[in-house]
Design a protein around this motif. Sequence first.
Motif, PDB file in Angstrom:
ATOM      1  N   UNK A  72      -7.866   9.535  56.868  1.00  0.00           N
ATOM      2  CA  UNK A  72      -6.585   8.936  56.476  1.00  0.00           C
ATOM      3  C   UNK A  72      -6.560   8.660  54.977  1.00  0.00           C
ATOM      4  N   UNK A  73      -7.700   8.217  54.417  1.00  0.00           N
ATOM      5  CA  UNK A  73      -7.754   7.934  52.986  1.00  0.00           C
ATOM      6  C   UNK A  73      -7.553   9.196  52.171  1.00  0.00           C
ATOM      7  N   UNK A  74      -8.066  10.307  52.671  1.00  0.00           N
ATOM      8  CA  UNK A  74      -7.871  11.580  51.992  1.00  0.00           C
ATOM      9  C   UNK A  74      -6.400  11.929  51.927  1.00  0.00           C
ATOM     10  N   UNK A  75      -5.682  11.511  52.929  1.00  0.00           N
ATOM     11  CA  UNK A  75      -4.256  11.800  52.942  1.00  0.00           C
ATOM     12  C   UNK A  75      -3.528  11.059  51.827  1.00  0.00           C
ATOM     13  N   UNK A  76      -4.011   9.854  51.507  1.00  0.00           N
ATOM     14  CA  UNK A  76      -3.421   9.102  50.398  1.00  0.00           C
ATOM     15  C   UNK A  76      -3.631   9.867  49.092  1.00  0.00           C
ATOM     16  N   UNK A  77      -4.854  10.351  48.880  1.00  0.00           N
ATOM     17  CA  UNK A  77      -5.138  11.140  47.681  1.00  0.00           C
ATOM     18  C   UNK A  77      -4.220  12.348  47.604  1.00  0.00           C
ATOM     19  N   UNK A  78      -4.115  13.021  48.728  1.00  0.00           N
ATOM     20  CA  UNK A  78      -3.285  14.220  48.811  1.00  0.00           C
ATOM     21  C   UNK A  78      -1.852  13.916  48.388  1.00  0.00           C
ATOM     22  N   UNK A  79      -1.344  12.790  48.853  1.00  0.00           N
ATOM     23  CA  UNK A  79       0.060  12.477  48.594  1.00  0.00           C
ATOM     24  C   UNK A  79       0.318  12.034  47.174  1.00  0.00           C
ATOM     25  N   UNK A  80      -0.569  11.192  46.616  1.00  0.00           N
ATOM     26  CA  UNK A  80      -0.208  10.701  45.300  1.00  0.00           C
ATOM     27  C   UNK A  80      -0.791  11.534  44.166  1.00  0.00           C
ATOM     28  N   UNK A  81      -1.765  12.383  44.462  1.00  0.00           N
ATOM     29  CA  UNK A  81      -2.331  13.182  43.375  1.00  0.00           C
ATOM     30  C   UNK A  81      -1.904  14.642  43.374  1.00  0.00           C
ATOM     31  N   UNK A  82      -1.581  15.172  44.542  1.00  0.00           N
ATOM     32  CA  UNK A  82      -1.393  16.620  44.620  1.00  0.00           C
ATOM     33  C   UNK A  82       0.021  17.048  44.965  1.00  0.00           C
ATOM     34  N   UNK A 135       3.267  16.089  45.391  1.00  0.00           N
ATOM     35  CA  UNK A 135       4.537  16.106  44.666  1.00  0.00           C
ATOM     36  C   UNK A 135       4.519  17.110  43.518  1.00  0.00           C
ATOM     37  N   UNK A 136       3.386  17.249  42.864  1.00  0.00           N
ATOM     38  CA  UNK A 136       3.289  18.153  41.719  1.00  0.00           C
ATOM     39  C   UNK A 136       3.276  19.610  42.166  1.00  0.00           C
ATOM     40  N   UNK A 137       2.516  19.872  43.216  1.00  0.00           N
ATOM     41  CA  UNK A 137       2.472  21.245  43.704  1.00  0.00           C
ATOM     42  C   UNK A 137       3.826  21.661  44.262  1.00  0.00           C
ATOM     43  N   UNK A 180       9.867  20.773  52.746  1.00  0.00           N
ATOM     44  CA  UNK A 180      10.975  19.834  52.588  1.00  0.00           C
ATOM     45  C   UNK A 180      11.750  20.095  51.297  1.00  0.00           C
ATOM     46  N   UNK A 181      12.891  19.405  51.180  1.00  0.00           N
ATOM     47  CA  UNK A 181      13.891  19.767  50.184  1.00  0.00           C
ATOM     48  C   UNK A 181      13.446  19.547  48.736  1.00  0.00           C
ATOM     49  N   UNK A 182      13.023  18.335  48.384  1.00  0.00           N
ATOM     50  CA  UNK A 182      12.675  18.056  46.989  1.00  0.00           C
ATOM     51  C   UNK A 182      11.516  17.073  46.915  1.00  0.00           C
ATOM     52  N   UNK A 183      11.153  16.699  45.699  1.00  0.00           N
ATOM     53  CA  UNK A 183       9.987  15.844  45.511  1.00  0.00           C
ATOM     54  C   UNK A 183      10.171  14.489  46.194  1.00  0.00           C
ATOM     55  N   UNK A 184      11.377  13.975  46.143  1.00  0.00           N
ATOM     56  CA  UNK A 184      11.633  12.691  46.785  1.00  0.00           C
ATOM     57  C   UNK A 184      11.378  12.796  48.288  1.00  0.00           C
ATOM     58  N   UNK A 185      11.842  13.880  48.871  1.00  0.00           N
ATOM     59  CA  UNK A 185      11.633  14.096  50.296  1.00  0.00           C
ATOM     60  C   UNK A 185      10.155  14.264  50.617  1.00  0.00           C
ATOM     61  N   UNK A 186       9.399  14.832  49.666  1.00  0.00           N
ATOM     62  CA  UNK A 186       7.962  14.979  49.879  1.00  0.00           C
ATOM     63  C   UNK A 186       7.315  13.610  50.043  1.00  0.00           C
ATOM     64  N   UNK A 187       7.669  12.687  49.146  1.00  0.00           N
ATOM     65  CA  UNK A 187       7.072  11.343  49.209  1.00  0.00           C
ATOM     66  C   UNK A 187       7.431  10.658  50.518  1.00  0.00           C
ATOM     67  N   UNK A 188       8.696  10.768  50.896  1.00  0.00           N
ATOM     68  CA  UNK A 188       9.144  10.137  52.136  1.00  0.00           C
ATOM     69  C   UNK A 188       8.425  10.740  53.326  1.00  0.00           C
ATOM     70  N   UNK A 189       8.372  12.059  53.317  1.00  0.00           N
ATOM     71  CA  UNK A 189       7.754  12.771  54.416  1.00  0.00           C
ATOM     72  C   UNK A 189       6.286  12.366  54.570  1.00  0.00           C
TER      73      UNK A 189
END
Lengths: 100, 606
Positions: free
Chosen positions: B81-91, B93-95, B273-282
């Motif tokens: 689960x912690x790896x998922x946090x890294x994935x979301x805030x570091x990778x 949205x940018x990719x 998903x549609x855009x970066x905002x949607x990525x964060x929400x998702x």
Amino acid sequence: MNDLDTSQDNNETSGGYRKSSLRILFSLLFIWFFVSFGCGVLFRDWLDQYTIGTAPLGFWMAQQGSIICFVLILIAYAVLMGKLDEKYGYSEKSKQKETK
Amino acid sequence: MDQDTWNFIFIGITFAIYIFIAVRSRASSTKEYYTAGGGVSPLANGMATAADWMSAATFISMAGLIAAKGYDGAQYLMGWTGGFVLLTILMVPYLRKFGKATVPDFVGDRYYSKTARGVAVICAIFICMTYIMGQMNGVGVVFSQLFGISITKGVLIGATIVFFYAGLGGMKGITYTQVAQYCVMALAYTIPAIFIAIVLTNNFIPQLGLIGHYTSGGEAVPFLEKINNINESIGFSEYTASKLTKLNMFCITAALMCGTAGLPHVIVRFFTVKDVKAVRKSACWTLGFIAVIYLTAPAIGAFSRVNLIDKLNDTSYKDAPTWFKDFEKTGQMAWVDKNNDGVIQYFGPGKSKEKTSSPFIGKKPTYPPSDSPESLLIGANGERLLASKTDPTNPNELWFGADIMVIANPQMAGLPKWVIALLMAGCIAAALSTAAGLLLVLSTAISHDLMKNIIKPDLSDKDEVRYARIASFVALSIAAWFGINPPSAFIAKTVAFAFGLAASSFFPTLLMGIFSKRVNKEGGIAGMVAGITFTSAYIIYYQFLNDSGTPLLFGISPEGIGVIGMLINFIMAFTVSAFTPAPPEDVQRMVRRIHNPSGAGEASDH
């Protein structure tokens, strides 16, 4: 590859957006490290003197608490970044205003 | 109605739903095939990603592993689960802003090199192949148990179904079937947990039961104290105690986290998903859905352990519950009456001088062929006899696999038959959803990254989808073959390998690619090669060549060495980059651009 939004790109790199977004990122990463590696592994023995319900706190943080915190971190990330986007005019809403 | 009928009904209904959805949302273009056209809602994508994430192994064995490891099981819980946090805030949205369909795409463009892309493709294929083999084997085992067919037939049925909707439907079909699969999995996992929590702790929320009191034995005692006492009285170490050094626990957790953050099949999920905002929400939704299951797992593990030991230890075989005899038949539990008293005794390593606790020699029980004389098949008390040699160095008589804590949970708690059927449907959903997601990444890596971008750049859109389908067929056939003939010990070891590899290759390379403008082609490739070489050399040496001779480096087990490989990757990349020219201007501009969240309109445009 589309290079449509170059004007926005250029003012973004020098502006405060990147700085603020990195600040959010590092604070959240610090919390992330603290709740998992900190509470769950490194200071676990010390935390075990406290209890939550009937469970030792360090053990609980490792198996339950850290996961709950992770979800909260991601919610905070989405909210804070959303606000930042709006402030600097990168959100979809502010874009629609521009085109009008 | 008997159990088989219930199983048929539940699995039949769930399959009908999956296939209906797959046919309805069939992909027609490459964009739909790879990223579902980029228009999936954050909630749906969150559910689908969570289903993709929970593999059959996690679903079936994680709770059992935690039950066996106690506190140390937290390495999986925090790691994944912690790896998922890294994935979301570091990778992610940018990719996502970068806007191409695959991870090797990014590596290839950011490090402006076909070599870098090639290395990334090979890593992606290896990681996905390792995973998918385990899934196919899992499908086969569940099917064979359910319908009493051979594992070979079970794997073939599973492979056909996966090919049908992953190969044909592409990402669009997969995403919507996974939404349905998540619902099945979540229900199948939590309902038995709630029932068993009520029985043992009189609390209908399992997570509260874990920190509550054990009430089933008359006087109420804190639950964790109860399980600690049980563990100690039969010779295991305390449930809440750690058996690893802090450094080792730290490294294994960190390797799992960074490995998770580098898993290509999870990263691509966010291109839908549609855009970066949607990525964060998702991502919030995804981790929320994952947490439902991950927070339940430690509760299931601890409850089932108490229940299992309570019901079986010091019980005479004749009085043992019927489910024990059922699982004996399928070879998931075994009993060796070492002292011939007809009573089941369960002991941990603390009760023997040699610190062993296996009832027999070898990791899994083996049985005499079914046409042997009856005296070899059935023992004095009616128990199933083993062909494995008895291990005389310890008094323990009971064996059970890690998956028993989830599979046997409903029977142990005396739940109705439909709950068991639901659980079976959940197991299959877990295996199918992960296999389908992996298969898609695998086929994309071959058709898009290898064929289109390296071998044959003038490939048309239509041909690309055709290659992807052929590739998924070939990959699935290979995976099915390994599912039928599993290199058994090999699979468990290669999973550690996959995570180590992801942690030492994808994670640091992507991270530097996103956050540094200075790391160049030479640095990126040198870092990847150094990280992978070190990590694989260490793992191969300690897992396959060296059985227990040389002591481990700094006492870090192979599961945790990916972290060191990652550091080597970072150091190497920065050093080499410092002595070679900076990347060209357009690459630097690209790095600046991905930090701007707006305008991430289309994914997968070439």
